[in-house]
Design an enzyme around this catalytic site. Structure first.
Site, PDB file in Angstrom:
ATOM      1  N   ASP A 140      38.881 -17.669  -0.995  1.00 59.99           N
ATOM      2  CA  ASP A 140      37.749 -17.174  -1.789  1.00 59.99           C
ATOM      3  C   ASP A 140      37.592 -15.656  -1.683  1.00 59.99           C
ATOM      4  O   ASP A 140      36.509 -15.149  -1.368  1.00 59.99           O
ATOM      5  CB  ASP A 140      36.441 -17.844  -1.348  1.00 59.99           C
ATOM      6  CG  ASP A 140      36.512 -19.354  -1.303  1.00 59.99           C
ATOM      7  OD1 ASP A 140      37.193 -19.936  -2.159  1.00 59.99           O
ATOM      8  OD2 ASP A 140      35.880 -19.958  -0.418  1.00 59.99           O
ATOM      9  N   GLU A 198      33.014 -23.588 -10.735  1.00 58.50           N
ATOM     10  CA  GLU A 198      32.536 -22.778  -9.616  1.00 58.50           C
ATOM     11  C   GLU A 198      33.060 -21.346  -9.763  1.00 58.50           C
ATOM     12  O   GLU A 198      33.593 -20.986 -10.797  1.00 58.50           O
ATOM     13  CB  GLU A 198      33.016 -23.373  -8.296  1.00 58.50           C
ATOM     14  CG  GLU A 198      34.526 -23.492  -8.180  1.00 58.50           C
ATOM     15  CD  GLU A 198      34.978 -24.170  -6.899  1.00 58.50           C
ATOM     16  OE1 GLU A 198      34.135 -24.660  -6.140  1.00 58.50           O
ATOM     17  OE2 GLU A 198      36.196 -24.198  -6.656  1.00 58.50           O
TER      18      GLU A 198
END
Length: 493
Positions: A27, A218
């Site tokens: 991420d 997301e």
């Protein structure tokens, strides 16, 4: 080196992705500050069963955030792991630290740094620091955004923040994701944007839904390019082939939307990065950050190519960087994920003190916190540890200049728990390959007559090079023996 065989790295010497091999990092989020790119990553830490076998990544144990930085996008300095959440983290009220975002702002004449992250799927935390590497602390002692925040209770996954620092001094935070029910997969309605307060640790007004985010899953992203605002996200995995054809993008792909206003409304724009499975054969969630550096645009993202090389295949991710394509309309457009990565932006200077934890590749080593502050907070100063015979680190594109280097200085430390008289080893200084004939073999001994004791138990050892170095080369420090740690190095003419 001698008869000892070097340890193989998890990536070829010529590949720049993943950017870090000493641990996982997922991420990724990029922050540019004073000529360096700082990348903050979810620390995927291998989960083990009772007999020491690595298990599938559940993300439930994640409570730290990795930090690295670079000024050339190839050689990266390891700044450690922010102790962000959990019992020993700064935000001890939260259990997890997922998907960080970072920003900086000058407040009352001083640069302040802000690290936002998700407490699993249940809210957004914020930490602050006076340096991009920390130490980070919790300024509010609670979530910045929670399910009690207006318009947020119904957000399926209250996570994945991204922050925009606009030209007018205002700032905004984007977050959210998830599919509330199968019938809402095409338009989940779970993306949000909120204006941040001047202090960057509060929000102004109620978060606003970002409308018509087609097949949202997301991974919030935000960029301002040529006066336009680009919101980006990862599409969900409920897309049918018919939907993919209609929309012009695939499931698990990074998509952009564009607006004239930071809070929308946004309209569909371009897909920018297909799922890692398209490029590498190993799929999974797709997470990105687009950033500008040195007048060019790049995209950082994660893949599973490191765990594949390690033979794990349990969902542990590592960070890569590649060029972001900007089309003729000055819009982010379809880009490629590669193992080769980007070209080195500038040559590396060997004539200043360089931390040993700055590297483009490595094998058989680890890094750990160095000094009281880093030990307490997790990020800051670091040192190369777990040294053994055959381990090494690589620094790419080192420019020794026309006049040859004549001296190498290294700073080393006795490993914790190791008696000084048991520390015996060498640092072999090699060019272009870890298996090349060494320019010099630096003997490491805690009772060395060449050594000069300095702070924190460090020892400086200075050696004149047997063979002088000039021109541009990849530099390797190859290790023999053990019981010592490597802090820094510097060449002299």
């Amino acid at each position: 080196m001698s008869d000892n065989k070097i340890i193989n790295s998890y990536k070829p010497l010529t590949d720049h992705n993943p950017v870090m091999v000493q641990r996982f990092g997922a991420d990724p989020y990029a922050l540019v500050y004073k000529g360096r790119v700082y990348v903050y990553m979810t620390l995927d830490y291998p989960e083990m069963n009772d007999i020491g076998e690595i298990q599938e990544n559940t993300y439930s144990k994640i409570d730290k955030i990795s930090v690295i930085s670079s000024d050339d996008l190839v050689n990266w300095t390891d700044h450690g792991t922010v102790y962000a959440a959990g019992e020993h983290g700064q935000a001890s009220w939260g259990g997890n630290s997922w998907a960080p975002a970072a920003a900086w702002k000058t407040i009352d004449g001083k640069d302040k740094f802000f690290l936002y992250f998700a407490n699993s799927g249940n809210g957004i935390a914020v930490l602050t620091a006076d340096s991009p590497a920390g130490p980070f602390t919790d300024p509010i002692g609670k979530a910045l955004i929670s399910r009690e925040t207006p318009t947020c209770a119904e957000v399926t996954w209250l996570f994945d923040p991204a922050v925009l620092m606009d030209d007018d001094g205002e700032s905004y935070i984007y977050f959210g994701g998830g599919v509330p029910s199968e019938d809402k997969a095409s338009d989940p309605g779970t993306a949000r944007v909120a204006k941040l307060g001047k202090d960057m640790i509060s929000i102004v007004g109620d978060p606003k839904p970002i409308e018509n985010v087609s097949y949202l899953f997301e991974d919030s992203g935000i960029n301002k390019i040529d006066g336009k605002y680009y919101y980006s996200y990862c599409s969900n995995f409920s897309m049918t082939p018919e939907a993919e054809k209609e929309k012009g993008f695939e499931q698990g792909e990074i998509i952009t939307m564009v607006s004239d206003d930071p809070m929308g409304p946004f309209e569909m724009c371009n897909p920018v990065l297909k799922n890692p499975g398209h490029f590498f054969g190993l799929g999974g969630n797709n997470h990105h950050c687009m950033f500008e550096f040195g007048g060019e645009y790049y995209i950082t993202y994660h893949t599973r190519i490191l765990e594949e090389k390690m033979g794990i295949l349990k969902g542990y991710r590592s960070t890569s960087v590649d060029k972001l394509v900007i089309n003729k309309k000055n819009q982010p457009a379809a880009s490629k994920a590669t193992r080769e990565g980007v070209k080195q932006l500038k040559s590396f200077d060997p004539y200043v003190e360089n931390k040993a934890v700055t590297m483009s590749n490595a094998a058989g080593i680890a890094t750990s916190q160095f000094g009281e502050e880093a030990v307490k907070y997790g990020s800051g100063d670091m040192i190369v540890t777990a040294i053994k015979t055959g381990s090494w680190i690589q620094i790419s594109g080192v420019d020794f200049g026309d006049k040859p280097a004549a001296v190498i200085e290294v700073m080393v430390k006795r490993a914790d728990g190791r008696r000084a008289d048991k520390v015996k080893g060498k640092i072999l200084v090699c060019l272009d390959s870890p298996e090349s004939k060494a320019l010099e073999e630096v003997e490491v001994s805690m009772d060395s007559v060449k050594g000069v004791g300095v702070e924190e138990g460090l020892l400086m050892i200075s050696n004149r090079l047997d063979t002088q170095a000039s021109g541009i080369h990849d530099l390797y420090f190859v290790f023999e023996g053990d019981g010592f740690e490597f802090y820094s190095w510097k060449f002299k003419k």
